[in-house]
Design an enzyme around this catalytic site. Structure first.
Site, PDB file in Angstrom:
ATOM      1  CE1 TYR A 190     -39.081  17.892   2.187  1.00  0.00           C
ATOM      2  CE2 TYR A 190     -41.127  17.103   3.151  1.00  0.00           C
ATOM      3  CZ  TYR A 190     -39.976  17.866   3.239  1.00  0.00           C
ATOM      4  OH  TYR A 190     -39.729  18.603   4.365  1.00  0.00           O
ATOM      5  CG  ASP A 218     -35.727  10.645   1.965  1.00  0.00           C
ATOM      6  OD1 ASP A 218     -34.490  10.773   2.069  1.00  0.00           O
ATOM      7  OD2 ASP A 218     -36.532  11.327   2.619  1.00  0.00           O
ATOM      8  NE  ARG A 246     -44.924  13.194   6.697  1.00  0.00           N
ATOM      9  CZ  ARG A 246     -43.700  13.178   6.169  1.00  0.00           C
ATOM     10  NH1 ARG A 246     -42.851  14.158   6.451  1.00  0.00           N
ATOM     11  NH2 ARG A 246     -43.335  12.207   5.346  1.00  0.00           N
ATOM     12  CE  LYS A 303     -42.010  10.657   1.362  1.00  0.00           C
ATOM     13  NZ  LYS A 303     -40.590  11.001   1.638  1.00  0.00           N
ATOM     14  CG  HIS A 318     -36.452  12.919  -1.515  1.00  0.00           C
ATOM     15  ND1 HIS A 318     -35.394  13.622  -0.968  1.00  0.00           N
ATOM     16  CD2 HIS A 318     -37.487  13.074  -0.649  1.00  0.00           C
ATOM     17  CE1 HIS A 318     -35.775  14.164   0.182  1.00  0.00           C
ATOM     18  NE2 HIS A 318     -37.029  13.858   0.395  1.00  0.00           N
ATOM     19  CD  GLU A 360     -36.694  16.973  -2.780  1.00  0.00           C
ATOM     20  OE1 GLU A 360     -36.600  16.335  -3.839  1.00  0.00           O
ATOM     21  OE2 GLU A 360     -37.802  17.288  -2.270  1.00  0.00           O
TER      22      GLU A 360
END
Length: 371
Positions: free
Chosen positions: A94, A270, A15, A75, A96, A118
């Site tokens: 993101y 994740d 991505r 990511k 996490h 997130e």
């Protein structure tokens, strides 16, 4: 503002955080956009399309990080990127954090501003930047689970929808949120016998109203889970506690109660996973087997369908990216309350309570920086 879009370097992550259309919107507003060479290639976007949209192409990831005031990614940064991040640099991606302490400590040490997709949250508690990837991952969980139920891949050798005269597979979904709902629709569409477990009666009433007849709901508790796993062929972990580590709903000892060849797909991986035996895997080596149970725990499932995922993600993130670029992170957060819970780390302080609690680290209220 100077905006950088590096190429994702996580295993099999295809991505990209910004489409050419998104770049054009930012350039129109007077911002400078720098995209790393071939960053969009995995999603089907060429360098030429970015330059036509007004972006500039830089040859290396180091070039992008060194010039940008705001980095937009998909990511979380991985170890080779830690040293590239500058003090005061805004990272919009993101993260996490609660599932990986080294990342948290690295972002604290480099004193960057970490705004996590997130945990951006609307007034109704929905998570607008998690939803599109949850939709993709929920649908993919059934696609992948059906595949790994095949005998050559060590599954039970069962067809998800069955055939006339043969019962369909039993699919158990833990969690009735976005991931669980999308998984249920896909499994039901393929003809499986589906059960969704959740702790919210209002949510289960809603699901009972909208789901087809081959989807049932059930209260989630340890007793019910232990009973259901004995008969399930495919189990999907779809539990989310925003910004925090997922609880273990399936423990190590429960595997012995499952049928050999049962497939577990933990979409919560994740965030630490809701299956105790879960550990992050990659698209390159997606599964492993414990007690004859197949575990599929890929931490970036949507990365396998990058064209769909990139468009879905940027549809959601671009309005926020524009606000951050136009106003800077502080003014944007003061004017849009949805961005405030997205702030996780600021200038070496952890400002998201669940992240600090996950690693017993110091917590500083975000208001310190928004006063």
């Amino acid at each position: 503002m100077i905006i950088g879009v590096p190429k994702e370097i996580k295993n099999n992550e295809n991505r990209v955080a910004l489409t050419p259309a998104g770049a054009k919107e930012l350039v129109k507003r007077g911002h400078q956009v720098y995209v790393q060479h071939t960053a969009g290639q995995g999603s089907g976007f060429s360098d030429d399309e970015y330059t036509a949209a007004g972006a500039a192409i830089l040859p290396t990831i180091e070039d992008v990080y060194s010039i940008a005031e705001m980095i937009i990614k998909v990511k979380e940064p991985i170890e080779p990127e830690y040293k590239l991040i500058k003090e005061g640099q805004l990272l919009f991606t993101y993260f996490h954090f609660a599932s990986y302490e080294p990342l948290t400590k690295a972002m604290v040490e480099n004193k960057s501003i970490c705004l996590a997709y997130e945990t951006v949250e609307k007034a109704d508690r929905s998570l607008p930047l998690l939803v599109p990837m949850s939709e993709v991952a929920g649908r993919m969980s059934i696609q992948k689970g059906a595949n790994y139920l095949e005998k050559p891949l060590k599954g039970r050798g069962i067809l998800l929808g069955g055939v006339p005269g043969v019962l369909p597979a039993k699919v158990l979904i833990l969690g009735g949120g976005v991931v669980g709902t999308q998984a249920a629709w896909m499994a039901a569409g393929l003809g499986a016998d589906v059960t969704i477990m959740d702790v919210s009666l209002p949510r289960m009433r809603y699901l009972d109203d909208v789901m087809p007849a081959n989807v049932n709901t059930m209260m989630s508790n340890e007793y019910n889970i232990r009973e259901m796993i004995k008969h399930a062929d495919l189990i999907v972990g779809a539990v989310l506690i925003p910004g925090a580590k997922a609880p273990h709903l399936i423990t190590r000892d429960m595997l012995k109660e499952m049928k050999p060849g049962t497939v577990l797909v933990d979409v919560a991986v994740d965030q630490g996973g809701c299956i105790e035996t879960c550990k992050p895997t990659t698209h390159e080596n997606p599964t492993y087997i414990i007690d004859d149970v197949v575990h599929y725990c890929v931490a970036n499932m949507p990365g396998a369908v990058p064209y769909t995922s990139t468009l879905a993600l940027t549809n959601a993130t671009l309005p926020y990216a524009i606000q951050l670029a136009d106003k800077g992170w502080k003014k944007a957060a003061l004017e849009n309350a949805e961005l405030v819970p997205g702030l996780n780390v600021i200038n070496g302080d952890i400002v998201y309570k669940a992240v600090a609690e996950a690693f017993d680290m110091d917590y500083v209220p975000v208001e310190k920086y928004l006063a």
